[in-house]
Design an enzyme around this catalytic site. Structure first.
Site, PDB file in Angstrom:
ATOM      1  N   THR A  10       7.433   0.937  -3.693  1.00  0.00           N
ATOM      2  CA  THR A  10       8.288  -0.011  -2.993  1.00  0.00           C
ATOM      3  C   THR A  10       7.528  -1.324  -2.929  1.00  0.00           C
ATOM      4  O   THR A  10       6.309  -1.357  -3.068  1.00  0.00           O
ATOM      5  CB  THR A  10       8.660   0.442  -1.565  1.00  0.00           C
ATOM      6  OG1 THR A  10       7.465   0.656  -0.820  1.00  0.00           O
ATOM      7  CG2 THR A  10       9.506   1.688  -1.572  1.00  0.00           C
ATOM      8  N   SER A  11       8.264  -2.395  -2.725  1.00  0.00           N
ATOM      9  CA  SER A  11       7.656  -3.723  -2.720  1.00  0.00           C
ATOM     10  C   SER A  11       6.893  -4.029  -1.450  1.00  0.00           C
ATOM     11  O   SER A  11       5.929  -4.782  -1.471  1.00  0.00           O
ATOM     12  CB  SER A  11       8.736  -4.788  -2.921  1.00  0.00           C
ATOM     13  OG  SER A  11       9.376  -4.590  -4.159  1.00  0.00           O
ATOM     14  N   THR A  12       7.341  -3.466  -0.332  1.00  0.00           N
ATOM     15  CA  THR A  12       6.694  -3.781   0.939  1.00  0.00           C
ATOM     16  C   THR A  12       6.465  -2.524   1.755  1.00  0.00           C
ATOM     17  O   THR A  12       7.091  -1.487   1.529  1.00  0.00           O
ATOM     18  CB  THR A  12       7.560  -4.735   1.793  1.00  0.00           C
ATOM     19  OG1 THR A  12       8.751  -4.053   2.174  1.00  0.00           O
ATOM     20  CG2 THR A  12       7.905  -6.007   1.037  1.00  0.00           C
TER      21      THR A  12
END
Length: 183
Positions: A10-12
């Site tokens: 996931t990006s964050t």
């Protein structure tokens, strides 16, 4: 013995539910080894590199979605070539795609070509729209974010905050802070 390896990203750190869902799907798909990270696709993805180094001939790499693996079509092509060179197949769960067969490989290549075509068409339409807006006098470009906050930057500097602290506090780059203080 061949391995079924999963890669989740996931990006964050805030995307907890999505991350947990990926891990659950990869486990249900039979992955006996998982590599996972929470980092932007444009950032350095150390776990992806470790995963690619780990894979051996006959192994299968599984991802839940294509965008969890590749940044863009060019990056996808590089990854697929690297996997193919190692004799590793790729499965993308949400597409039901498996490159262990010639048909799966063909479909992946076709999807990549279509995605690249769509992106090029979108960029062409965007350029045409911008050109039309410029002719009509409606296009002003992107408003400089830092300059809108220039007074706030100066106020924080006057309060004694360092430039790096100001940048972090306002979500700007340090370079933008320097420009705002100069301007």
């Amino acid at each position: 013995m061949t391995a079924i390896v999963g890669y989740a990203r996931t990006s964050t750190l805030d995307q907890v539910a999505g991350f947990e869902a990926q891990l659950r799907e990869l486990t249900q798909a039979g992955c006996n080894k998982l590599f996972q990270e929470q980092v932007s696709s444009v950032g350095k993805r150390q776990q992806l590199e470790t995963c690619l180094d780990y894979l051996r001939e006959g192994d299968t790499l599984i991802v839940t979605k294509l965008d969890r693996l590749a940044r863009n079509v060019g990056h996808l092509g590089q990854l697929v070539a690297r996997l193919k060179e190692k004799g590793v197949s790729l499965r993308i769960l949400d597409l039901g795609l498996d490159t262990s067969s010639p048909t799966g490989e063909l479909i992946l290549n076709m999807m990549g070509a279509v995605a690249q075509f769509e992106r090029q068409m979108m960029l062409e339409r965007q350029r045409e729209g911008i050109a039309r807006a410029k002719v009509d006098g409606k296009y002003k470009g992107r408003a400089p974010t830092a300059m809108r906050q220039a007074q706030r930057v100066k106020d924080l500097a006057a309060e004694g905050l360092r430039r790096s602290e100001i940048a972090q506090h306002l979500g700007l780059s340090e370079r933008s802070v320097y420009r705002a203080l100069r301007g």
